[in-house]
Write an enzyme that holds these catalytic residues in place. Structure first.
Site, PDB file in Angstrom:
ATOM      1  N   GLY A   1       0.813  -1.224   0.000  1.00  0.00           N
ATOM      2  CA  GLY A   1       0.000   0.000   0.000  1.00  0.00           C
ATOM      3  C   GLY A   1       0.836   1.258   0.000  1.00  0.00           C
TER       4      GLY A   1
ATOM      5  N   SER B   1      -5.535   3.281   7.722  1.00  0.00           N
ATOM      6  CA  SER B   1      -6.269   2.044   8.078  1.00  0.00           C
ATOM      7  C   SER B   1      -7.376   1.631   7.112  1.00  0.00           C
ATOM      8  CB  SER B   1      -6.884   2.128   9.493  1.00  0.00           C
ATOM      9  OG  SER B   1      -5.915   1.876  10.482  1.00  0.00           O
TER      10      SER B   1
ATOM     11  N   GLY C   1      -7.142   0.815   3.933  1.00  0.00           N
ATOM     12  CA  GLY C   1      -6.716  -0.074   2.856  1.00  0.00           C
ATOM     13  C   GLY C   1      -6.675  -1.498   3.369  1.00  0.00           C
TER      14      GLY C   1
ATOM     15  N   ASP D   1       2.603   2.539   2.342  1.00  0.00           N
ATOM     16  CA  ASP D   1       3.909   2.314   2.970  1.00  0.00           C
ATOM     17  C   ASP D   1       4.935   1.870   1.923  1.00  0.00           C
ATOM     18  OD1 ASP D   1       5.593   2.070   5.310  1.00  0.00           O
ATOM     19  OD2 ASP D   1       5.362  -0.088   5.155  1.00  0.00           O
TER      20      ASP D   1
HETATM   21  P1  ADP Z   1      -3.545   0.499   5.951  1.00  0.00           P
HETATM   22  O1  ADP Z   1      -2.717  -0.743   6.168  1.00  0.00           O
HETATM   23  O2  ADP Z   1      -3.355   1.516   7.064  1.00  0.00           O
HETATM   24  O3  ADP Z   1      -4.971   0.199   5.650  1.00  0.00           O
HETATM   25  P2  ADP Z   1      -2.923   0.973   3.104  1.00  0.00           P
HETATM   26  O4  ADP Z   1      -1.625   1.455   2.562  1.00  0.00           O
HETATM   27  O5  ADP Z   1      -3.334  -0.405   2.761  1.00  0.00           O
HETATM   28  O6  ADP Z   1      -2.842   1.218   4.706  1.00  0.00           O
HETATM   29  O7  ADP Z   1      -4.102   1.950   2.662  1.00  0.00           O
HETATM   30  C1  ADP Z   1      -4.328   3.215   3.197  1.00  0.00           C
HETATM   31  C2  ADP Z   1      -4.822   4.136   2.091  1.00  0.00           C
HETATM   32  O8  ADP Z   1      -3.705   4.599   1.343  1.00  0.00           O
HETATM   33  C3  ADP Z   1      -5.761   3.474   1.071  1.00  0.00           C
HETATM   34  O9  ADP Z   1      -6.816   4.385   0.779  1.00  0.00           O
HETATM   35  C4  ADP Z   1      -4.862   3.297  -0.155  1.00  0.00           C
HETATM   36  O10 ADP Z   1      -5.610   3.323  -1.364  1.00  0.00           O
HETATM   37  C5  ADP Z   1      -4.017   4.532  -0.035  1.00  0.00           C
HETATM   38  N1  ADP Z   1      -2.779   4.595  -0.842  1.00  0.00           N
HETATM   39  C6  ADP Z   1      -2.075   3.603  -1.426  1.00  0.00           C
HETATM   40  N2  ADP Z   1      -1.007   4.125  -2.092  1.00  0.00           N
HETATM   41  C7  ADP Z   1      -1.056   5.477  -1.920  1.00  0.00           C
HETATM   42  C8  ADP Z   1      -0.267   6.584  -2.362  1.00  0.00           C
HETATM   43  N3  ADP Z   1       0.810   6.416  -3.122  1.00  0.00           N
HETATM   44  N4  ADP Z   1      -0.650   7.850  -1.977  1.00  0.00           N
HETATM   45  C9  ADP Z   1      -1.732   8.049  -1.204  1.00  0.00           C
HETATM   46  N5  ADP Z   1      -2.503   7.048  -0.755  1.00  0.00           N
HETATM   47  C10 ADP Z   1      -2.181   5.782  -1.109  1.00  0.00           C
END
Ligand code: ADP
Length: 164
Positions: free
Chosen positions: A32, A117, A119, A34
């Site tokens: 995601g 949280s 995603g 991260d």
């Molecule tokens: P978590 O484990 O906290 O749920 P995720 O990374 O899976 O974190 O998702 C959190 C949000 O970040 C989701 O809405 C996802 O679509 C979004 N996301 C993923 N990549 C990016 C990015 N490059 N910039 C901004 N948001 C992103």
């Protein structure tokens, strides 16, 4: 009161003082947002994260921005959604609040958040947006906060929470 605006895009492109990373408690590279932040910041970020010895859920810790166009990255570990009765709302509020505190401590004026949280961690989007919006708006500091929604559904949900 912190000032809040909303855009749709990729948080690694944000130019300002700080971005928040929706990390995990180990602060070891995940997927995601991260994963995207680690790829864009470069391998030094992983080395810096390992020196922090993890981050309890709801807390927030700081590293430099490395190759990103920000001074610092604020890493927070969001709650994994179970059914809402495991303090998920309080822990999510803590994520936003502690991240904002780290921004102020580090003399930031502009900070961008992803949707923590909602995603992989499965927090229901509408509930999470309400908490994010109210926590940011009630935070007493002269901060300009940008919510960066990656997809249209997240953008719409934050837009709704901001208008409510
Ligand atoms: P978590 O484990 O906290 O749920 P995720 O990374 O899976 O974190 O998702 C959190 C949000 O970040 C989701 O809405 C996802 O679509 C979004 N996301 C993923 N990549 C990016 C990015 N490059 N910039 C901004 N948001 C992103």
């Amino acid at each position: 009161m912190a000032d809040l605006n909303l855009i749709q895009g990729d948080i690694t492109q944000f130019k300002g003082d700080a971005i928040v990373n929706a990390a995990n408690t180990g602060l070891v590279g995940g997927g995601g947002v991260d994963g995207a932040i680690h790829r864009a910041a470069g391998p030094e970020l992983d080395i810096a994260c390992r020196k922090l010895h993890g981050c309890p859920t709801g807390e927030a810790k700081v590293t430099p921005g490395f190759n990103l166009p920000v001074k610092i990255i604020i890493h927070t570990a969001g709650p994994i959604w179970r059914d809402g009765s495991f303090e998920e709302p309080k822990l999510l509020r803590n994520c936003y609040e502690n991240s904002l505190k780290r921004a102020v401590e580090n003399h930031c004026q502009t900070v961008a958040f992803p949707s923590i949280s909602t995603g992989i961690y499965g927090y229901p989007l509408d509930k999470a947006c309400k908490i994010g919006v109210s926590t940011i708006r009630n935070f007493e500091a002269a901060l300009q906060v940008t919510m960066v929604a990656f997809d249209e559904g997240t953008y719409r949900a934050f837009e709704k929470a901001m208008l409510a």
